[in-house]
Design a protein around this motif. Structure first.
Motif, mmCIF file in Angstrom:
data_model
loop_
_atom_site.group_PDB
_atom_site.id
_atom_site.type_symbol
_atom_site.label_atom_id
_atom_site.label_comp_id
_atom_site.label_asym_id
_atom_site.label_seq_id
_atom_site.Cartn_x
_atom_site.Cartn_y
_atom_site.Cartn_z
ATOM 1 N N PHE A 134 -4.187 -0.935 8.606
ATOM 2 C CA PHE A 134 -3.235 -1.706 9.405
ATOM 3 C C PHE A 134 -2.536 -2.760 8.558
ATOM 4 O O PHE A 134 -1.303 -2.846 8.547
ATOM 5 N N VAL A 135 -3.314 -3.552 7.832
ATOM 6 C CA VAL A 135 -2.721 -4.619 7.008
ATOM 7 C C VAL A 135 -1.850 -4.020 5.916
ATOM 8 O O VAL A 135 -0.728 -4.489 5.669
ATOM 9 N N GLY A 136 -2.332 -2.969 5.271
ATOM 10 C CA GLY A 136 -1.558 -2.335 4.199
ATOM 11 C C GLY A 136 -0.248 -1.762 4.700
ATOM 12 O O GLY A 136 0.792 -1.894 4.050
ATOM 13 N N ALA A 137 -0.287 -1.130 5.876
ATOM 14 C CA ALA A 137 0.929 -0.538 6.439
ATOM 15 C C ALA A 137 1.952 -1.620 6.779
ATOM 16 O O ALA A 137 3.148 -1.478 6.486
ATOM 17 N N MET A 138 1.508 -2.711 7.408
ATOM 18 C CA MET A 138 2.434 -3.781 7.776
ATOM 19 C C MET A 138 3.019 -4.447 6.536
ATOM 20 O O MET A 138 4.214 -4.777 6.495
#
Length: 210
Positions: free
Chosen positions: A56-60
């Motif tokens: 999630f953090v990497g995608a955002m």
């Protein structure tokens, strides 16, 4: 390939990259978390507290970097992308308030998360409803007209989902996770709009050789 063609292909790649991340994100975090043994959570942002946190953090952050690198037709395009880019990174780095008990600091961070989320989705809706639909031709191609319809629907879906998320949060928890599905729909709409802008969907047809 001349320099202008190279730039065009670079911008198309950037738009497609943003779109692919948007389309894949809801499926990856939800399915990945289910496979890890966790149940459905109440929101996409809630997966920060699941085994899919890094995804999630990497995608955002990836979407944020792509948007910060994006250069449109004018200053308004660039400013809108910059605002959305910083907001996307903020959504990833400032997590939503955890379910159940939380500390005062987590509550403040959760409020910041909501602010970043608003400044992420609203510019994306503006891209779909206004900026993407512009044309430098007096008579747009058939494919451009079709793409404009995709943008209009995508923008309407994003705004509609945001409004409904506010409404459903006013009611007691039903266990049906409505915010999760609404957030997923908004993210998918954003992803499809950028894939369309990158001409991965409804790209202009190459001219027929004479």
């Amino acid at each position: 390939m001349n320099q202008q063609d190279s730039l065009v292909h670079s911008y198309l790649f950037l738009r497609r990259a943003i779109g692919f991340v948007g389309v894949l994100l809801p499926f990856v975090v939800v399915v990945g978390s289910l496979l890890a043994g966790d149940g459905l959570l109440d929101s996409i942002s809630g997966y920060y507290y699941s085994p899919m946190r890094n995804v999630f953090v990497g995608a955002m952050c990836a979407v944020g970097v792509f948007l910060l690198s994006y250069r449109g037709y004018d200053r308004l395009d660039n400013t809108t992308a910059t605002v959305a880019g910083f907001a996307a990174i903020g959504v990833g780095l400032f997590p939503t308030t955890p379910e159940g008990g939380h500390t005062p600091l987590q509550g403040v961070v959760g409020v910041l998360h909501l602010v970043f989320a608003a400044f992420f989705f609203l510019p994306l809706a503006y891209f779909c409803l206004v900026l993407f639909r512009k044309s430098d031709k007096s008579r747009p191609t058939v494919r451009k007209v079709q793409r404009n319809r995709v943008y209009a629907v995508s923008g309407a879906v994003i705004l509609g989902c945001l409004a409904l998320i506010v409404v459903v949060n006013l009611f007691p928890d039903t266990g049906l996770h409505p915010a999760l599905w609404l957030e997923s729909a908004a993210i998918l709409a954003f992803g499809f709009a950028w894939l369309t802008k990158g001409e991965a969907i409804l790209g202009d047809l190459a001219p027929t050789p004479v």
